[in-house]
Design an enzyme around this catalytic site. Structure first.
Site, PDB file in Angstrom:
ATOM      1  N   LYS A  75      36.243  48.561  34.326  1.00 41.68           N
ATOM      2  CA  LYS A  75      35.911  47.400  35.168  1.00 41.68           C
ATOM      3  C   LYS A  75      35.593  47.974  36.542  1.00 41.68           C
ATOM      4  O   LYS A  75      36.489  48.197  37.376  1.00 41.68           O
ATOM      5  CB  LYS A  75      37.119  46.457  35.225  1.00 41.68           C
ATOM      6  CG  LYS A  75      36.794  44.992  35.396  1.00 41.68           C
ATOM      7  CD  LYS A  75      36.117  44.654  36.678  1.00 41.68           C
ATOM      8  CE  LYS A  75      37.039  44.727  37.862  1.00 41.68           C
ATOM      9  NZ  LYS A  75      36.282  44.733  39.163  1.00 41.68           N
ATOM     10  N   GLU A  80      46.227  55.002  42.075  1.00 40.72           N
ATOM     11  CA  GLU A  80      45.715  55.718  43.249  1.00 40.72           C
ATOM     12  C   GLU A  80      45.329  54.660  44.272  1.00 40.72           C
ATOM     13  O   GLU A  80      44.414  53.870  44.031  1.00 40.72           O
ATOM     14  CB  GLU A  80      44.519  56.583  42.849  1.00 40.72           C
ATOM     15  CG  GLU A  80      44.923  57.635  41.817  1.00 40.72           C
ATOM     16  CD  GLU A  80      43.829  58.616  41.455  1.00 40.72           C
ATOM     17  OE1 GLU A  80      42.641  58.252  41.551  1.00 40.72           O
ATOM     18  OE2 GLU A  80      44.151  59.744  41.060  1.00 40.72           O
ATOM     19  N   CYS A  84      38.971  57.502  50.893  1.00 37.81           N
ATOM     20  CA  CYS A  84      40.425  57.284  50.864  1.00 37.81           C
ATOM     21  C   CYS A  84      41.180  58.418  51.539  1.00 37.81           C
ATOM     22  O   CYS A  84      42.275  58.213  52.055  1.00 37.81           O
ATOM     23  CB  CYS A  84      40.900  57.123  49.434  1.00 37.81           C
ATOM     24  SG  CYS A  84      40.489  58.532  48.400  1.00 37.81           S
ATOM     25  N   GLU A 122      45.694  50.338  57.002  1.00 37.47           N
ATOM     26  CA  GLU A 122      44.449  50.989  56.584  1.00 37.47           C
ATOM     27  C   GLU A 122      43.259  50.113  56.967  1.00 37.47           C
ATOM     28  O   GLU A 122      43.209  48.938  56.603  1.00 37.47           O
ATOM     29  CB  GLU A 122      44.439  51.218  55.072  1.00 37.47           C
ATOM     30  CG  GLU A 122      43.191  51.949  54.606  1.00 37.47           C
ATOM     31  CD  GLU A 122      43.093  52.068  53.082  1.00 37.47           C
ATOM     32  OE1 GLU A 122      43.264  51.053  52.380  1.00 37.47           O
ATOM     33  OE2 GLU A 122      42.826  53.177  52.601  1.00 37.47           O
TER      34      GLU A 122
HETATM   35  P1  NAD Z   1      40.317  46.760  45.714  1.00 32.01           P
HETATM   36  O1  NAD Z   1      41.769  46.923  45.480  1.00 32.01           O
HETATM   37  O2  NAD Z   1      39.858  45.567  46.440  1.00 32.01           O
HETATM   38  O3  NAD Z   1      39.514  46.754  44.342  1.00 32.01           O
HETATM   39  C1  NAD Z   1      39.618  47.835  43.424  1.00 32.01           C
HETATM   40  C2  NAD Z   1      39.324  47.325  42.031  1.00 32.01           C
HETATM   41  O4  NAD Z   1      40.372  46.440  41.624  1.00 32.01           O
HETATM   42  C3  NAD Z   1      38.029  46.531  41.922  1.00 32.01           C
HETATM   43  O5  NAD Z   1      37.400  46.862  40.708  1.00 32.01           O
HETATM   44  C4  NAD Z   1      38.525  45.098  41.910  1.00 32.01           C
HETATM   45  O6  NAD Z   1      37.647  44.192  41.290  1.00 32.01           O
HETATM   46  C5  NAD Z   1      39.791  45.248  41.107  1.00 32.01           C
HETATM   47  N1  NAD Z   1      40.769  44.160  41.279  1.00 32.01           N
HETATM   48  C6  NAD Z   1      40.942  43.358  42.355  1.00 32.01           C
HETATM   49  N2  NAD Z   1      41.968  42.494  42.133  1.00 32.01           N
HETATM   50  C7  NAD Z   1      42.452  42.775  40.896  1.00 32.01           C
HETATM   51  C8  NAD Z   1      43.500  42.235  40.096  1.00 32.01           C
HETATM   52  N3  NAD Z   1      44.299  41.258  40.536  1.00 32.01           N
HETATM   53  N4  NAD Z   1      43.709  42.763  38.864  1.00 32.01           N
HETATM   54  C9  NAD Z   1      42.944  43.778  38.401  1.00 32.01           C
HETATM   55  N5  NAD Z   1      41.930  44.323  39.116  1.00 32.01           N
HETATM   56  C10 NAD Z   1      41.681  43.838  40.357  1.00 32.01           C
HETATM   57  O7  NAD Z   1      39.854  48.106  46.433  1.00 32.01           O
HETATM   58  P2  NAD Z   1      38.419  48.393  47.057  1.00 32.01           P
HETATM   59  O8  NAD Z   1      38.304  47.583  48.295  1.00 32.01           O
HETATM   60  O9  NAD Z   1      37.401  48.290  45.995  1.00 32.01           O
HETATM   61  O10 NAD Z   1      38.547  49.937  47.427  1.00 32.01           O
HETATM   62  C11 NAD Z   1      39.014  50.433  48.646  1.00 32.01           C
HETATM   63  C12 NAD Z   1      40.464  50.859  48.527  1.00 32.01           C
HETATM   64  O11 NAD Z   1      40.573  51.906  47.548  1.00 32.01           O
HETATM   65  C13 NAD Z   1      41.042  51.456  49.789  1.00 32.01           C
HETATM   66  O12 NAD Z   1      42.340  50.957  49.967  1.00 32.01           O
HETATM   67  C14 NAD Z   1      41.092  52.956  49.507  1.00 32.01           C
HETATM   68  O13 NAD Z   1      42.051  53.678  50.229  1.00 32.01           O
HETATM   69  C15 NAD Z   1      41.390  52.958  48.051  1.00 32.01           C
HETATM   70  N6  NAD Z   1      41.024  54.228  47.438  1.00 32.01           N
HETATM   71  C16 NAD Z   1      42.016  55.062  47.020  1.00 32.01           C
HETATM   72  C17 NAD Z   1      41.701  56.281  46.448  1.00 32.01           C
HETATM   73  C18 NAD Z   1      42.764  57.221  45.976  1.00 32.01           C
HETATM   74  O14 NAD Z   1      42.444  58.161  45.288  1.00 32.01           O
HETATM   75  N7  NAD Z   1      44.029  57.000  46.297  1.00 32.01           N
HETATM   76  C19 NAD Z   1      40.361  56.637  46.271  1.00 32.01           C
HETATM   77  C20 NAD Z   1      39.371  55.753  46.713  1.00 32.01           C
HETATM   78  C21 NAD Z   1      39.718  54.539  47.278  1.00 32.01           C
END
Ligand code: NAD
Length: 486
Positions: free
Chosen positions: A180, A254, A288, A390
């Site tokens: 997804k 992550e 990230c 963040e």
């Molecule tokens: P997000 O949490 O908004 O979304 C991530 C994914 O989760 C998307 O596919 C979204 O549709 C899905 N999602 C949202 N709500 C959900 C739910 N209730 N159940 C299941 N899936 C759900 O994150 P984003 O805004 O897309 O990405 C940015 C974030 O990702 C930042 O916080 C960044 O630090 C983090 N990040 C972390 C790493 C790491 O390796 N630790 C790497 C890249 C990004």
């Protein structure tokens, strides 16, 4: 530069599936509609999970390790063959520069399949001979199994790289997946389905369902999914952990960060400026591992401040195909508004805005896109919201320190623990400070240098579990111990 609007379909059981219920993805450079995306519903998610299960129990599950490794390496080659299509899809979803997509994100997408192809083969399971009261003994040995059907939930900031970072090892270790991708950047995940078919990966091994959190939740709560690997925000991760609890799924998490960068008084300031500049502004701050808190020794604070401001002023915003462009838009209007909201919070908290702090005006179509100015602040308290939460934009707070212990305490004084980067020319200091930093990934005199065999993940609210190399085996496989009485 006008872009072509695409249609993006789900990919289930080896075929593209349109549901007729679409949402739009916008090209962040100009705001133009980049894609109409077919949203999955519960019935389609059921079909994807059933296809993944059938592949696991069928042809895919019966392949020898060599046959599976060949196919996984074939996927890497298949990405290379469709390189330009992947680059185009990534650029129009994210607005990032072609250079970034060509040099980093798409090649890393292919590398994520190559890197893990042989890991299972090359890492032996344990074996213990034990003593027994009858003197005959027993032999224990481990047998690894794929975990099963893995739900991959990925974010938008490096869509291809972060999605394949999970799909690569999942397939290499014998699982099947339902992906997804972020609803903001769905195109490369969909295109990867074509590669799977090109290289002969059996139908059902790789599936993609599109949509937002609601569709993600269909996976996290699905009884047919054995494990969830997630990259995204910490608050989403927390929701996912609650959602998986009733069906007791394994998870690999992550999540977000608020990563510190530290410049000691003995640092090479040229190096610190170049590397920290990249770490704050690369991908318009949407990395990230990027730095959002910069602690600088008081003796070099003014100099580093001037240098980093000059770095920010030297960034060149522009179209993805423009020569020398170093700054693109952020991914969406929604994300721009979040960042601009924090620019206001920083002002309210008394920040001195050293550079930026607003939204640029181009006087052309880009004014409809999702742009923010690269921004640096001084004068913020270490515990200000701007320094604790963040932001995930092209911005950082500069904070002076005087003692090594003090800066270690400040660096660790956060809910997060993803990465930390520091600069020193003193080897003893490097060896002394690094183990005291509470972060999963620590760089000394560099940043973003990654060997895919190493452990990757965060401490505290930044993550649960480690992926990368042999560490991914913990999540992507289950180990049975066999005990044979002799
Ligand atoms: P997000 O949490 O908004 O979304 C991530 C994914 O989760 C998307 O596919 C979204 O549709 C899905 N999602 C949202 N709500 C959900 C739910 N209730 N159940 C299941 N899936 C759900 O994150 P984003 O805004 O897309 O990405 C940015 C974030 O990702 C930042 O916080 C960044 O630090 C983090 N990040 C972390 C790493 C790491 O390796 N630790 C790497 C890249 C990004």
């Amino acid at each position: 530069m006008p872009i072509q609007t695409r249609t993006v379909a789900n990919f289930v059981d080896g075929s593209y599936v349109e549901t007729g219920n679409t949402f739009d993805v916008h090209y962040p450079v100009t705001g133009q509609v980049a894609a109409h995306v077919h949203e999955a519903d519960a019935a389609l998610v059921d079909r994807a999970v059933a296809a993944a299960r059938a592949a696991l129990d069928g042809l895919w599950g019966r392949l020898t390790a060599d046959e599976r490794i060949d196919l996984v390496i074939g996927v890497a080659d298949g990405i290379a063959q469709r390189f330009d299509e992947f680059v185009e899809a990534e650029v129009t979803d994210t607005g990032q520069a072609y250079n970034m997509a060509k040099r980093v994100n798409i090649p890393r997408g292919a590398a994520n399949f190559r890197a893990f192809a042989h890991t299972l083969r090359e890492n032996a399971t344990e074996a213990f001979r034990m003593e027994t009261p009858d003197g005959q003994g027993a032999l224990n040995f481990g047998v690894r199994h794929p975990r099963g059907v893995i739900g991959v939930i990925s974010p938008w900031n490096a869509p291809m790289l972060l999605m394949t970072w999970k799909v690569g090892p999942a397939l290499a270790f014998g699982n099947t997946v339902v992906v997804k991708p972020s609803e903001v950047t769905p195109s490369t995940a969909a295109l990867l389905g074509q590669v799977m078919n090109d290289v002969g990966v059996p139908a059902g091994v790789y599936n993609v369902v599109h949509g937002g959190g609601k569709v993600g939740e269909m996976l996290t709560t699905h009884r047919g999914v054995d494990g969830i690997t997630f990259t995204g925000e910490t608050v989403t991760g927390s929701r996912i952990l609650q959602a998986v609890a009733p069906t007791l799924k394994a998870t690999s998490m992550e999540m977000g960060g608020k990563n510190p960068g530290i410049v000691f008084e003995d640092a090479d300031l040229d190096l610190a400026t170049t590397i920290l500049g990249r770490s704050i502004f690369l991908n318009t701050g949407q990395v990230c591992l990027g730095t959002e808190r910069v602690y600088v020794h008081e003796s070099v604070f003014e100099e580093m401040k001037d240098r980093l401001v000059a770095y920010a002023e030297g960034l060149k915003p522009g179209y993805p195909d423009e020569e020398g462009v170093t700054l693109g838009p952020v991914v969406s209007d929604e994300h721009r508004d979040k960042i601009v909201g924090y620019y206001q919070v920083a002002r309210d908290e008394g920040a001195e805005v050293l550079v930026g702090g607003g939204v640029p005006h181009f006087g052309d179509e880009r004014d409809n896109g999702s742009w923010v100015e690269p921004t640096l602040w001084a004068g913020l308290a270490h515990d200000a919201r701007t320094c604790r939460e963040e932001i995930f934009g092209p911005c950082a707070a500069l904070i002076p320190f005087s003692e090594e212990d003090e800066v270690i305490r400040m660096a660790n004084d956060t809910d997060y623990g993803l990465s930390a980067t520091f600069f020193t020319t003193d080897v003893s200091r490097a060896l002394r400070v690094a183990p005291r930093l509470q972060a999963g990934i620590i760089w000394v005199n560099d940043w973003f240098l990654r060997d895919l065999r190493t452990a990757f993940g965060g401490m505290k609210h930044s993550g649960i579990g480690r992926e990368g190399g042999v560490h991914g085996l913990e999540f992507y496989t289950e180990t049975s111990n066999v005990c044979i009485k002799i």
